[in-house]
Design a protein around this motif. Structure first.
Motif, PDB file in Angstrom:
ATOM      1  N   MET A  23       0.588  -1.116  -0.044  1.00  0.00           N
ATOM      2  CA  MET A  23       0.091   0.149   0.056  1.00  0.00           C
ATOM      3  C   MET A  23       0.971   1.302  -0.011  1.00  0.00           C
ATOM      4  O   MET A  23       0.473   2.220  -0.587  1.00  0.00           O
ATOM      5  CB  MET A  23      -1.011  -0.098   1.211  1.00  0.00           C
ATOM      6  N   CYS A  24       2.004   1.268   0.571  1.00  0.00           N
ATOM      7  CA  CYS A  24       2.902   2.334   0.657  1.00  0.00           C
ATOM      8  C   CYS A  24       3.707   2.488  -0.622  1.00  0.00           C
ATOM      9  O   CYS A  24       4.256   3.361  -0.825  1.00  0.00           O
ATOM     10  CB  CYS A  24       3.695   2.200   1.849  1.00  0.00           C
ATOM     11  N   GLY A  25       3.615   1.549  -1.284  1.00  0.00           N
ATOM     12  CA  GLY A  25       4.129   1.413  -2.870  1.00  0.00           C
ATOM     13  C   GLY A  25       5.743   0.617  -2.792  1.00  0.00           C
ATOM     14  O   GLY A  25       6.462   0.608  -3.863  1.00  0.00           O
ATOM     15  N   GLY A  64       0.559  -8.616   0.949  1.00  0.00           N
ATOM     16  CA  GLY A  64       0.340  -7.411  -0.071  1.00  0.00           C
ATOM     17  C   GLY A  64       0.786  -6.202   0.451  1.00  0.00           C
ATOM     18  O   GLY A  64       0.815  -5.137  -0.098  1.00  0.00           O
ATOM     19  N   ASP A  65       1.033  -6.275   1.864  1.00  0.00           N
ATOM     20  CA  ASP A  65       1.700  -5.002   2.293  1.00  0.00           C
ATOM     21  C   ASP A  65       3.166  -5.356   2.952  1.00  0.00           C
ATOM     22  O   ASP A  65       3.183  -6.486   3.298  1.00  0.00           O
ATOM     23  CB  ASP A  65       0.919  -4.387   3.415  1.00  0.00           C
ATOM     24  N   CYS A  66       3.984  -4.427   3.130  1.00  0.00           N
ATOM     25  CA  CYS A  66       5.157  -4.706   3.412  1.00  0.00           C
ATOM     26  C   CYS A  66       5.420  -4.520   4.743  1.00  0.00           C
ATOM     27  O   CYS A  66       4.608  -4.106   5.608  1.00  0.00           O
ATOM     28  CB  CYS A  66       6.034  -3.549   2.911  1.00  0.00           C
ATOM     29  N   TRP A  67       6.371  -5.448   5.348  1.00  0.00           N
ATOM     30  CA  TRP A  67       6.778  -5.491   6.713  1.00  0.00           C
ATOM     31  C   TRP A  67       6.968  -4.383   7.369  1.00  0.00           C
ATOM     32  O   TRP A  67       6.560  -4.005   8.684  1.00  0.00           O
ATOM     33  CB  TRP A  67       7.943  -6.589   6.817  1.00  0.00           C
ATOM     34  N   GLY A  68       7.514  -3.252   6.530  1.00  0.00           N
ATOM     35  CA  GLY A  68       7.898  -2.155   7.271  1.00  0.00           C
ATOM     36  C   GLY A  68       6.722  -1.410   7.724  1.00  0.00           C
ATOM     37  O   GLY A  68       6.703  -0.857   8.816  1.00  0.00           O
ATOM     38  N   CYS A  69       5.578  -1.458   6.960  1.00  0.00           N
ATOM     39  CA  CYS A  69       4.200  -0.875   7.486  1.00  0.00           C
ATOM     40  C   CYS A  69       3.386  -1.635   8.680  1.00  0.00           C
ATOM     41  O   CYS A  69       3.244  -1.162   9.604  1.00  0.00           O
ATOM     42  CB  CYS A  69       3.159  -0.687   6.380  1.00  0.00           C
ATOM     43  N   ILE A  70       3.339  -3.144   8.380  1.00  0.00           N
ATOM     44  CA  ILE A  70       2.678  -3.937   9.105  1.00  0.00           C
ATOM     45  C   ILE A  70       3.416  -3.915  10.604  1.00  0.00           C
ATOM     46  O   ILE A  70       2.745  -4.055  11.415  1.00  0.00           O
ATOM     47  CB  ILE A  70       2.485  -5.388   8.535  1.00  0.00           C
TER      48      ILE A  70
HETATM   49 ZN   LIG Z   1       4.141  -0.668   3.292  1.00  0.00          ZN
END
Ligand SMILES: [Zn+2]
Length: 162
Positions: free
Chosen positions: A1-3, A19-25
């Motif tokens: 989602m953050c690209g 679908g979302d990165c570990w950075g965000c999650i």
């Molecule tokens: Zn992310």
């Protein structure tokens, strides 16, 4: 989602958490007080992968730095517990039976709540009661809610640090 580009060998925060990165999650999980993720994020801050508040640094901003070896890469969770609970609610809870017609993130706020309850040590019964109280049908399926709560606890337990 953050690209962020997912699953890049040279980017430790790019792990694909559904679908979302570990950075965000990872930041969401740590902010919600899930201890294993707090630990991961703390290490990643020390490694310079995140800023002091746990926000992921972009992979491009890091590209001028020396590559970071080992450590946090090995520890990175392969599947986010929060994401697994989101999927659990979508697939098995879906109290109004309308999931195919709703945006995929419809139940994510419920998943966030379940996740933070369990992070704070809530019991299966407490989570089941929360799910039942959240149903807007007027006739909660207590049996299903209990089973879903049990699975959520199993998901959380499977993510404990070694
Ligand atoms: Zn992310």
């Amino acid at each position: 989602m953050c690209g962020r580009q997912l699953s890049r060998d040279d980017d430790p925060l790019s792990g694909d958490c559904g679908g979302d990165c570990w950075g965000c999650i990872g930041k969401i999980e740590a902010d919600l007080g899930w201890e294993p993720s707090v630990e991961f994020v703390r290490k990643e801050i020390l490694d310079g992968l995140r800023d002091g508040r746990g926000e992921p640094r972009s992979s491009t901003r890091r590209s001028g730095h020396k590559a970071i070896e080992g450590g946090s890469v090995e520890l990175e969770p392969k599947l986010s517990a929060l994401h697994a609970i989101m999927r659990l609610l979508r697939d098995e809870w879906d109290p109004i039976g309308m999931m195919p017609h709703l945006p995929a993130d419809e139940y994510d706020s419920y998943a966030n709540r379940v996740f933070s309850m369990l992070s704070a040590g809530a019991s299966v019964e407490e989570v089941a009661n929360y799910l039942s109280a959240s149903e807007m049908t007027g006739a909660p399926d207590l049996d299903r809610d209990f089973k879903v709560a049990q699975k959520a606890v199993l998901i959380m337990n499977s993510r404990n640090l070694p």
